[in-house]
Motif scaffolding. Structure first.
Motif, PDB file in Angstrom:
ATOM      1  N   ARG A  60       7.864  -9.744  -5.007  1.00 44.81           N
ATOM      2  CA  ARG A  60       6.450 -10.004  -5.230  1.00 44.81           C
ATOM      3  C   ARG A  60       5.545  -8.882  -4.706  1.00 44.81           C
ATOM      4  NH1 ARG A  60       5.213 -15.239  -6.579  1.00 44.81           N
ATOM      5  NH2 ARG A  60       6.942 -16.713  -6.508  1.00 44.81           N
ATOM      6  N   GLU A  61       6.139  -7.879  -4.041  1.00 45.98           N
ATOM      7  CA  GLU A  61       5.307  -6.863  -3.387  1.00 45.98           C
ATOM      8  C   GLU A  61       5.821  -5.469  -3.714  1.00 45.98           C
ATOM      9  OE1 GLU A  61       3.367  -6.276   1.022  1.00 45.98           O
ATOM     10  OE2 GLU A  61       5.438  -6.961   0.877  1.00 45.98           O
ATOM     11  N   THR A  62       5.058  -4.720  -4.491  1.00 44.75           N
ATOM     12  CA  THR A  62       5.452  -3.366  -4.871  1.00 44.75           C
ATOM     13  C   THR A  62       5.228  -2.416  -3.701  1.00 44.75           C
ATOM     14  OG1 THR A  62       4.750  -3.827  -7.112  1.00 44.75           O
ATOM     15  CG2 THR A  62       5.057  -1.522  -6.524  1.00 44.75           C
ATOM     16  N   PRO A  63       6.214  -1.577  -3.361  1.00 44.29           N
ATOM     17  CA  PRO A  63       6.037  -0.666  -2.230  1.00 44.29           C
ATOM     18  C   PRO A  63       4.962   0.381  -2.523  1.00 44.29           C
ATOM     19  CG  PRO A  63       8.060  -0.150  -3.416  1.00 44.29           C
ATOM     20  CD  PRO A  63       7.553  -1.436  -3.980  1.00 44.29           C
ATOM     21  N   LEU A  64       4.285   0.805  -1.481  1.00 50.57           N
ATOM     22  CA  LEU A  64       3.266   1.843  -1.609  1.00 50.57           C
ATOM     23  C   LEU A  64       3.931   3.209  -1.663  1.00 50.57           C
ATOM     24  CD1 LEU A  64       0.540   0.647   0.901  1.00 50.57           C
ATOM     25  CD2 LEU A  64       0.454   0.555  -1.577  1.00 50.57           C
ATOM     26  N   THR A  65       3.388   4.080  -2.456  1.00 47.75           N
ATOM     27  CA  THR A  65       3.923   5.431  -2.558  1.00 47.75           C
ATOM     28  C   THR A  65       3.012   6.411  -1.830  1.00 47.75           C
ATOM     29  OG1 THR A  65       2.707   5.957  -4.587  1.00 47.75           O
ATOM     30  CG2 THR A  65       4.858   4.878  -4.830  1.00 47.75           C
TER      31      THR A  65
END
Length: 419
Positions: free
Chosen positions: A334-339
């Protein structure tokens, strides 16, 4: 002509490139000139008193040492050391000027600010130390390309713009000021008279102090304000009080020769006094403000709502620890990692809140990369708000100051709140 040079990032031919040296000294240098001319005037007055048999009055003293002041101040002003047709470009991290066989290379780190004049197709660059470069371009587009390549465009660097000329005020203060300050100095000195060398030092110090006070009093009474145009908004820099207007709340700007008015979205106005602001100067200021506002609006549309950067009621320590772990976080369904690119976009977006820009800086700084520190410093240089700039500079230096971060966030929220 360019043999042996690497391929330029930007290279522009110019029918007139001028490099001028700054003043030999700043304000302190001018005060030293006044002091020297004052001493010269006292000696001249003593000599003339002996020859004429009577003392000269204060008005006559202006004639005795007013001319030396004007001459010496004039000599200390900017002087041209190179002018003529040539070319200007940005090559491998340096600004390069070419005039015939002469070539001068200036590190980009020495560039303080730059502006373009659409009406004159001219770019004006100011260097640390007071030197100045003026180059005429074939088009205003060339001027903007040079500013972008040099890192002086509206999204990367603030610009200080004095709203009119102060030359007349400066000259009148230097010419007539001694006639006002000297009698006041003599009157005060009589109350605290000290014989010998200590008394002479006290007299001179009192004269200089009163002259400095007069100088700034004249500027406060009749001088123009300054606008600091940043990537995040505009600061009206007055002698006694500054006022910040963020682009998010800036509805319109009107300009007249005697004032510039910033209108907020709630209808309130911030007025900045101008002094004979010419059409050309208004055009330069308008161009920079439009470019900065456009860059802000682009950033406002591009930056996503990154809730994980928000403090959200956490203690400053817990928030900081979470930020430093952001890039290592693998994310979940549910949580896309930050780039890294996302964080850099937030850091460099003037439309993002100070809280998120600082959060992105703290998260990025955890890697300890020199390139990241340099980009944080660039983001700091573009900030008009002093507290945000100070906090970002601290993060770039590896000194995450909790109090500075709190002050920056509070300043940002106060500036954006209505009323």
């Amino acid at each position: 002509m360019f043999r042996g040079m690497s391929e330029p990032e930007v290279w522009i031919e110019s029918n007139h490139v001028k490099l001028s040296r700054g003043r030999l000294g700043g304000r302190l240098g001018e005060m030293a000139i006044v002091f020297g001319a004052f001493v010269l005037g006292i000696l001249a007055n003593g000599l003339l008193t002996r020859l004429l048999g009577h003392s000269l009055g204060g008005a006559s003293l202006v004639g005795v040492f007013g001319a030396p002041i004007a001459t010496m101040v004039g000599l200390s002003r900017r002087r041209t050391i190179a002018a003529g047709p040539g070319a200007i470009g940005v090559v491998g991290g340096e600004l390069t000027l070419v005039q015939g066989r002469k070539r001068k290379q200036i590190p980009l780190a020495r560039l303080l600010e730059g502006r373009s004049s659409p009406r004159r197709n001219q770019v004006d660059l100011r260097l640390r130390g007071g030197d100045q470069i003026v180059a005429h371009m074939a088009s205003s587009g060339d001027a903007e390309r040079l500013l972008v390549a040099a890192g002086l465009d509206a999204s990367k660097r603030t610009m200080r713009f004095e709203l009119g000329e102060t030359t007349f005020l400066t000259w009148m203060t230097f010419l007539l000021g001694p006639a006002v300050v000297l009698p006041a100095t003599q009157a005060i000195f009589k109350l605290v008279a000290t014989p010998g060398i200590p008394g002479a030092i006290l007299f001179v110090a009192l004269f200089v102090l009163l002259f400095v006070a007069l100088f700034y009093a004249v500027r406060a009474a009749w001088g123009p304000a300054k606008l600091i145009v940043g990537a995040d908004g505009v600061v009206v820099d007055r002698l006694l009080r500054d006022e910040f207007v963020p682009y998010a709340r800036l509805a319109s700007i009107t300009m007249k020769p005697d004032r510039v008015t910033l209108v907020r979205d709630d209808g309130s106005r911030v007025r900045a006094r101008a002094r004979h602001l010419s059409d050309v100067q208004q055009g330069e200021l308008r161009a920079r403000l439009d470019a900065a506002k456009a860059a802000f609006d682009r950033g406002e549309g591009e930056v996503e709502s990154l809730a994980r950067l928000d403090r959200a009621g956490r203690t400053i320590d817990a928030w900081r620890d979470a930020l430093r772990a952001l890039l290592d976080h693998q994310g979940s369904y549910r949580e896309t990692p930050l780039t890294r690119e996302q964080l850099l976009a937030v850091l460099e977006s003037p439309a993002a809140s100070a809280e998120r820009r600082l959060a992105a800086a703290v998260s990025l700084s955890a890697a300890g990369e020199p390139e990241i520190a340099a980009r944080i410093r660039i983001a700091a240089d573009a900030c008009a708000r002093p507290q945000v700039r100070i906090a970002l500079d601290g993060v770039a230096d590896g000194d995450v100051d909790d109090e500075a971060i709190e002050a920056a966030i509070a300043e940002d929220r106060a500036a954006k709140s209505p009323g």
